[in-house]
Design an enzyme around this catalytic site. Structure first.
Site, mmCIF file in Angstrom:
data_model
loop_
_atom_site.group_PDB
_atom_site.id
_atom_site.type_symbol
_atom_site.label_atom_id
_atom_site.label_comp_id
_atom_site.label_asym_id
_atom_site.label_seq_id
_atom_site.Cartn_x
_atom_site.Cartn_y
_atom_site.Cartn_z
ATOM 1 C CG ASN A 114 -1.756 1.244 1.331
ATOM 2 O OD1 ASN A 114 -1.936 1.956 0.340
ATOM 3 N ND2 ASN A 114 -2.291 1.506 2.514
ATOM 4 C CE LYS A 133 0.239 3.606 4.624
ATOM 5 N NZ LYS A 133 -0.015 3.765 6.022
ATOM 6 C CG HIS A 167 -5.954 2.029 4.958
ATOM 7 N ND1 HIS A 167 -5.518 2.998 5.835
ATOM 8 C CD2 HIS A 167 -4.917 1.166 4.816
ATOM 9 C CE1 HIS A 167 -4.263 2.724 6.204
ATOM 10 N NE2 HIS A 167 -3.885 1.613 5.595
ATOM 11 C CD GLU A 218 -2.993 5.656 6.430
ATOM 12 O OE1 GLU A 218 -2.918 5.590 5.194
ATOM 13 O OE2 GLU A 218 -2.115 5.219 7.192
ATOM 14 C CD GLU A 259 -3.768 -2.272 7.546
ATOM 15 O OE1 GLU A 259 -2.623 -2.476 7.146
ATOM 16 O OE2 GLU A 259 -4.438 -1.282 7.213
ATOM 17 N N GLY A 298 2.130 2.514 10.654
ATOM 18 C CA GLY A 298 3.115 3.579 10.447
ATOM 19 C C GLY A 298 3.798 4.054 11.713
ATOM 20 C CB SER A 344 4.868 -1.407 12.173
ATOM 21 O OG SER A 344 4.399 -0.076 12.332
HETATM 22 C C1 PEP Z 1 -0.887 0.242 5.878
HETATM 23 O O1 PEP Z 1 -0.723 1.198 5.152
HETATM 24 O O2 PEP Z 1 -1.914 -0.407 5.761
HETATM 25 C C2 PEP Z 1 0.156 -0.110 6.850
HETATM 26 C C3 PEP Z 1 0.003 -1.204 7.537
HETATM 27 O O3 PEP Z 1 1.216 0.739 6.954
HETATM 28 P P1 PEP Z 1 2.614 0.413 7.711
HETATM 29 O O4 PEP Z 1 3.110 -0.901 7.185
HETATM 30 O O5 PEP Z 1 3.504 1.559 7.355
HETATM 31 O O6 PEP Z 1 2.323 0.342 9.167
#
Ligand code: PEP
Length: 247
Positions: A6, A8, A90, A92, A160, A166, A202
């Site tokens: 992803n 983003k 997601h 975000e 998640e 992040g 992460s």
């Molecule tokens: C994500 O964007 O869904 C995500 C898990 O980001 P990260 O791996 O940076 O935590």
């Protein structure tokens, strides 16, 4: 194992081409890779990955098929640009754009209608986890976001924890195992037991083997680490090791 990148709202186009070319140079036994690039890059990344062992998908879509929705993207447009899948719900999107479960479900229906598969994200905030409500929150998100009657082969879920995205913080193996088991149970009750449940938050090469060691983890949704070809490759290698160990 499904491992999704992803991107983003990253990276600049010049870097995106090189990154996709690095992805295209590899393949991993037992691993399906999906790239979710920014929408303006979709066609170009599809060209870069043409013939490679990696699909492309959209990061979001509108719940209507067309119309006066400035700045939005229809699921059918993603499909026409080469997407096989769309990422929905997601955290975000839920936070930045106030998307609720009903909207996520409506988007999923729109995507499925055009032939796209859907990857629906769920996850609790830190406050919700600390209040002991994590499983209840995720179950409610599943109830509200996953359209009734969806075929198992068209759906992927990504668990998640919002506080792990992040941040460099990763949920404990015990917490991942408990949540994935709860999601698996939810799926089994709806004839969806074969739906893969990815973990996201992460994920890095250094922790991927441990996370993939949790029985109900069917892959990873990777944000930050997908922007470095070497790190994404390391996570995919861990996925291939897990796939081999499980077969
Ligand atoms: C994500 O964007 O869904 C995500 C898990 O980001 P990260 O791996 O940076 O935590």
């Amino acid at each position: 194992m499904i491992i999704a990148a992803n991107w983003k709202m990253n990276p600049p186009l010049a870097d995106a081409g090189a990154l996709a070319a690095a992805y295209a140079a590899e393949s991993f036994d037992g691993v399906t890779r999906i790239l979710f690039p920014p929408a303006p890059y979709l066609v170009q990344m599809g060209v870069r990955l043409d013939g490679a062992d990696m699909q492309v998908g959209g990061q979001d879509c509108h719940h209507n098929a067309s119309g006066a929705h400035t700045g939005d993207i229809a699921a059918g447009m993603l499909a026409e640009c080469g997407a096989s899948t769309v990422l929905l719900g997601h955290s975000e999107r839920r936070t930045d754009h106030g998307e609720d479960d009903a909207l996520v479900a409506a988007k999923a229906v729109a995507a499925l209608t055009t032939g796209l598969d859907v990857m629906i994200c769920v996850g609790e905030t830190l406050d919700q986890r600390e209040a002991g409500a994590a499983e209840a929150v995720v179950t409610a998100q599943l109830d509200g976001s996953v359209p009734a009657g969806i075929e198992a082969s068209r759906l992927m879920l990504a668990y998640e924890p919002v506080w792990a995205i992040g941040t460099g913080k990763v949920a404990s193996v015990e917490d991942i195992a408990a949540m994935h088991a709860a999601i698996q149970q939810w799926l089994a009750g709806r004839d969806l037991a074969s739906v893969p449940i990815l973990y996201g938050g992460s994920v890095k090469p250094a922790n991927a083997d441990t996370i993939f060691g949790v029985p109900d983890v069917g892959g990873a949704l990777v944000g930050g680490a997908s922007l470095k070809a070497e790190d994404f490759s390391g996570i995919c290698s861990a996925g291939a090791r897990t796939a081999a160990a499980r077969s």
